[in-house]
Design an enzyme around this catalytic site. Sequence first.
Site, PDB file in Angstrom:
ATOM      1  N   GLN A 271       0.829  -1.199   0.000  1.00  0.00           N
ATOM      2  CA  GLN A 271       0.000   0.000   0.000  1.00  0.00           C
ATOM      3  C   GLN A 271       0.868   1.254   0.000  1.00  0.00           C
ATOM      4  O   GLN A 271       0.598   2.211  -0.728  1.00  0.00           O
ATOM      5  CB  GLN A 271      -0.904   0.003   1.232  1.00  0.00           C
ATOM      6  CG  GLN A 271      -1.908   1.107   1.234  1.00  0.00           C
ATOM      7  CD  GLN A 271      -2.759   1.058  -0.014  1.00  0.00           C
ATOM      8  OE1 GLN A 271      -3.332   0.038  -0.371  1.00  0.00           O
ATOM      9  NE2 GLN A 271      -2.817   2.171  -0.717  1.00  0.00           N
ATOM     10  N   HIS A 274       2.124   2.977  -3.212  1.00  0.00           N
ATOM     11  CA  HIS A 274       1.214   3.648  -4.144  1.00  0.00           C
ATOM     12  C   HIS A 274       1.486   5.132  -4.251  1.00  0.00           C
ATOM     13  O   HIS A 274       1.527   5.689  -5.350  1.00  0.00           O
ATOM     14  CB  HIS A 274      -0.241   3.426  -3.741  1.00  0.00           C
ATOM     15  CG  HIS A 274      -0.851   2.241  -4.413  1.00  0.00           C
ATOM     16  ND1 HIS A 274      -1.020   2.168  -5.765  1.00  0.00           N
ATOM     17  CD2 HIS A 274      -1.304   1.072  -3.918  1.00  0.00           C
ATOM     18  CE1 HIS A 274      -1.555   0.999  -6.080  1.00  0.00           C
ATOM     19  NE2 HIS A 274      -1.739   0.310  -4.974  1.00  0.00           N
ATOM     20  N   GLU A 340     -10.380   1.281   3.385  1.00  0.00           N
ATOM     21  CA  GLU A 340     -10.625   0.831   2.007  1.00  0.00           C
ATOM     22  C   GLU A 340     -10.307  -0.670   1.909  1.00  0.00           C
ATOM     23  O   GLU A 340     -11.088  -1.449   1.413  1.00  0.00           O
ATOM     24  CB  GLU A 340      -9.731   1.637   1.063  1.00  0.00           C
ATOM     25  CG  GLU A 340      -9.896   1.257  -0.389  1.00  0.00           C
ATOM     26  CD  GLU A 340      -8.825   1.886  -1.279  1.00  0.00           C
ATOM     27  OE1 GLU A 340      -7.808   2.369  -0.749  1.00  0.00           O
ATOM     28  OE2 GLU A 340      -9.007   1.876  -2.513  1.00  0.00           O
ATOM     29  N   HIS A 341      -9.117  -1.039   2.392  1.00  0.00           N
ATOM     30  CA  HIS A 341      -8.722  -2.457   2.422  1.00  0.00           C
ATOM     31  C   HIS A 341      -8.484  -2.866   3.862  1.00  0.00           C
ATOM     32  O   HIS A 341      -7.829  -2.138   4.605  1.00  0.00           O
ATOM     33  CB  HIS A 341      -7.412  -2.686   1.670  1.00  0.00           C
ATOM     34  CG  HIS A 341      -7.416  -2.180   0.278  1.00  0.00           C
ATOM     35  ND1 HIS A 341      -6.921  -0.939  -0.061  1.00  0.00           N
ATOM     36  CD2 HIS A 341      -7.858  -2.744  -0.869  1.00  0.00           C
ATOM     37  CE1 HIS A 341      -7.058  -0.765  -1.358  1.00  0.00           C
ATOM     38  NE2 HIS A 341      -7.624  -1.837  -1.885  1.00  0.00           N
ATOM     39  N   ASP A 374      -6.158  -6.502  -5.803  1.00  0.00           N
ATOM     40  CA  ASP A 374      -5.775  -5.364  -6.634  1.00  0.00           C
ATOM     41  C   ASP A 374      -5.711  -5.757  -8.112  1.00  0.00           C
ATOM     42  O   ASP A 374      -5.964  -4.939  -8.981  1.00  0.00           O
ATOM     43  CB  ASP A 374      -4.387  -4.841  -6.223  1.00  0.00           C
ATOM     44  CG  ASP A 374      -4.468  -3.936  -5.011  1.00  0.00           C
ATOM     45  OD1 ASP A 374      -5.572  -3.648  -4.550  1.00  0.00           O
ATOM     46  OD2 ASP A 374      -3.385  -3.520  -4.521  1.00  0.00           O
ATOM     47  N   HIS A 433     -54.985  13.926  -7.070  1.00  0.00           N
ATOM     48  CA  HIS A 433     -54.504  12.564  -6.792  1.00  0.00           C
ATOM     49  C   HIS A 433     -55.680  11.676  -6.369  1.00  0.00           C
ATOM     50  O   HIS A 433     -55.826  10.550  -6.849  1.00  0.00           O
ATOM     51  CB  HIS A 433     -53.467  12.564  -5.664  1.00  0.00           C
ATOM     52  CG  HIS A 433     -52.119  13.090  -6.060  1.00  0.00           C
ATOM     53  ND1 HIS A 433     -51.906  14.385  -6.411  1.00  0.00           N
ATOM     54  CD2 HIS A 433     -50.924  12.467  -6.137  1.00  0.00           C
ATOM     55  CE1 HIS A 433     -50.634  14.563  -6.694  1.00  0.00           C
ATOM     56  NE2 HIS A 433     -50.007  13.397  -6.540  1.00  0.00           N
TER      57      HIS A 433
HETATM   58  N1  HSO Z   1      -4.541  -0.716  -4.400  1.00  0.00           N
HETATM   59  C1  HSO Z   1      -5.044   0.144  -5.445  1.00  0.00           C
HETATM   60  C2  HSO Z   1      -5.302  -0.562  -6.742  1.00  0.00           C
HETATM   61  C3  HSO Z   1      -4.091  -1.025  -7.472  1.00  0.00           C
HETATM   62  N2  HSO Z   1      -3.039  -1.644  -6.935  1.00  0.00           N
HETATM   63  C4  HSO Z   1      -3.833  -0.963  -8.805  1.00  0.00           C
HETATM   64  C5  HSO Z   1      -2.190  -1.956  -7.888  1.00  0.00           C
HETATM   65  N3  HSO Z   1      -2.649  -1.544  -9.037  1.00  0.00           N
HETATM   66  C6  HSO Z   1      -6.328   0.821  -4.963  1.00  0.00           C
HETATM   67  O1  HSO Z   1      -7.260  -0.060  -4.472  1.00  0.00           O
HETATM   68 ZN    ZN Z   2      -2.587  -1.559  -4.858  1.00  0.00          ZN
END
Ligand code: HSO
Ligand code: ZN
Length: 446
Positions: A271, A274, A340-341, A374, A433
């Site tokens: 995570q 990202h 979210e996760h 994912d 009505h």
């Molecule tokens: N974890 C990201 C989605 C993703 N991970 C795309 C890798 N590629 C958002 O849920």
């Molecule tokens: Zn991801």
Amino acid sequence: FPEVDESRIKMRNVTLSELNKEEQKKLLLRPVLNSLAMIDKVKPIVERVRKEGDAGLKAMTKQFDKADLSSNVLLPPFATPTEEELPVDVKKAIDVAYDNVKTFHQAQAETKPLIVETMPGVQCSRFVRPIARVGVYVPGGTAILPSTAIMLGVPAQVAGCKTIVLATPPRPDGSISPEVLYVAKLVGVTCILKAGGAQAVGAMAYGTEEVPKVDKIFGPGNQWVTAAKMLVQNDTDALVAIDMPAGPSEVLVIADHTANPIFVASDLLSQAEHGTDSQVVLVGINLSNKLLQDIEDQIDIQAKALPRVAIAREAIKKSVIVLVKSEKEAIEFSNEYAPEHLILHLEKAEKVVENIENAGSVFVGAFSPESCGDYASGTNHTLPTNGFARQFSGVNTLSFQKHITSQFVSSDGLKLLGPSVVRLAEREGLEAHANAVRVRLAELSK
Ligand code: HSO
Ligand code: ZN
């Protein structure tokens, strides 16, 4: 040589029960997105596409993406990527992901209408229809995300949407990544819109000479994309819906004494890589000092071996380990956070799922990394962030459809139901009505 940062990559930790209410609340906060200020910034961009159409879109693609295009729209048939552009093993991996996501999303589709007789002769039903025209935004930026094209394209295809516009920023040479192109072929998109940011959202919301106007816009994106989606959603002229408000991606991992520190660290880092604003939380239940130390060591070791170490370092710096004394305390915290996760590294992970109230998607047990969801297991990765898992579902087949209800009232049904309707209409002072029922009842009593 740029200086390499060798310092330890470390999450701070807190013991939940030692914090006061205020401090506990702070742990639930995500970075504030100043959405109103962003909306002001995207307004002129969206307005320009709306007014100037393709010419404006082209000019902004040149300005922001450095691509000088003769047209922003690419129509099928799309060229098949060569083996050099898209190796066979990558293609096969995309096929596996496509098949699994399709299987799971096909199973979500409602095949029969719901029909209920609420009173004798009063039949209510509900049936589903696809949203005719949809736009899916596939981000460019620091990573190419063909997986997002799968996660949005497949449910659109399965739902039966007639027009699917796939928007993605072009590379400076005007091309699209072969992975995204291959997915676009698989899901049968109507066209590819080679544009990114607020200008892509504007083009899909209002349509241009070349870009079809859509009814709903999906997909993650940076703050510009998110703000543009929020802006067009509120414009009754655009008449366009959006999937959900998107924010930086997040994970909350709950671990107990059975957790494998290598696995836990790998999940946190998947995570963290990202983006620098990624939210990473580890909730540890009665972790021994040794296990906590092992997890921290693994975070440092594994992070330093990543190509995206600089991004992960920033995300980890802002992240936190929350130490708790019971599973109950862990679950209460997680439900409050609404991640979210949610990943469960727990002895009885499967059993715990029934107590989860708020989460976008749950990953159950040591061998269910978020990465599977994912990319390729079948569940969708477009999920509610920022605590919106309290009231939003992740993208699914129904997100690309809507329900219509209908009713059939027989003459006997109207005799039975009518008097109640008349009474209610009278009570609201809406005589027309009431009359609509009265004239029929009168006819029936002849
Ligand atoms: N974890 C990201 C989605 C993703 N991970 C795309 C890798 N590629 C958002 O849920
Ligand atoms: Zn991801």
